[in-house]
Design an enzyme around this catalytic site. Sequence first.
Site, PDB file in Angstrom:
ATOM      1  N   ASN A  89       0.865  -1.175   0.000  1.00  0.00           N
ATOM      2  CA  ASN A  89       0.000   0.000   0.000  1.00  0.00           C
ATOM      3  C   ASN A  89       0.905   1.229   0.000  1.00  0.00           C
ATOM      4  O   ASN A  89       1.894   1.272   0.737  1.00  0.00           O
ATOM      5  CB  ASN A  89      -0.898   0.009   1.241  1.00  0.00           C
ATOM      6  CG  ASN A  89      -1.848  -1.169   1.270  1.00  0.00           C
ATOM      7  OD1 ASN A  89      -2.458  -1.514   0.276  1.00  0.00           O
ATOM      8  ND2 ASN A  89      -1.952  -1.814   2.420  1.00  0.00           N
ATOM      9  N   GLY A  95      -4.078   3.269   0.919  1.00  0.00           N
ATOM     10  CA  GLY A  95      -4.389   2.383   2.034  1.00  0.00           C
ATOM     11  C   GLY A  95      -3.238   2.151   2.997  1.00  0.00           C
ATOM     12  O   GLY A  95      -3.341   1.304   3.883  1.00  0.00           O
ATOM     13  N   HIS A 102       6.551  -1.158   3.663  1.00  0.00           N
ATOM     14  CA  HIS A 102       6.435  -2.558   4.054  1.00  0.00           C
ATOM     15  C   HIS A 102       5.631  -3.312   3.008  1.00  0.00           C
ATOM     16  O   HIS A 102       4.766  -2.747   2.350  1.00  0.00           O
ATOM     17  CB  HIS A 102       5.802  -2.720   5.447  1.00  0.00           C
ATOM     18  CG  HIS A 102       4.451  -2.105   5.595  1.00  0.00           C
ATOM     19  ND1 HIS A 102       4.245  -0.743   5.703  1.00  0.00           N
ATOM     20  CD2 HIS A 102       3.218  -2.675   5.663  1.00  0.00           C
ATOM     21  CE1 HIS A 102       2.947  -0.501   5.838  1.00  0.00           C
ATOM     22  NE2 HIS A 102       2.303  -1.660   5.807  1.00  0.00           N
TER      23      HIS A 102
END
Length: 115
Positions: A89, A95, A102
């Site tokens: 994301n 989001g 990550h």
Amino acid sequence: MSHDPNCIFCKIVAGQIPSKKAFEDEDLIVFHDIQPWAPVHVLIVPKLHIVSHADLGPEHQSLAGKMMVLAPKLMRDLGVSGGFRTLINTGRDGGQEVMHLHMHVMGGPRPWAKG
């Protein structure tokens, strides 16, 4: 190595917050998501504080490649054999909830179908 003292993932990297680790080396830490969307759901996190995928530059090419190559190995090691999903994301509209790059890696039966 860059570090943000207010970042929860930087605190995990520093050992200030416990996590259920699946892998760690000099560049990356991988831990199980505390709110999994699949039977196996880990986060691949660079130890270097990079805010998002949009902030990756040519100097991060080998780190990003390492993340991509590690994902299938982790899934095999964690017993996932029927396929897996990777997701990054990027930014609030994408989001992203934690502003530290990550990669979610989710495996098991239909990991995209959150119940």
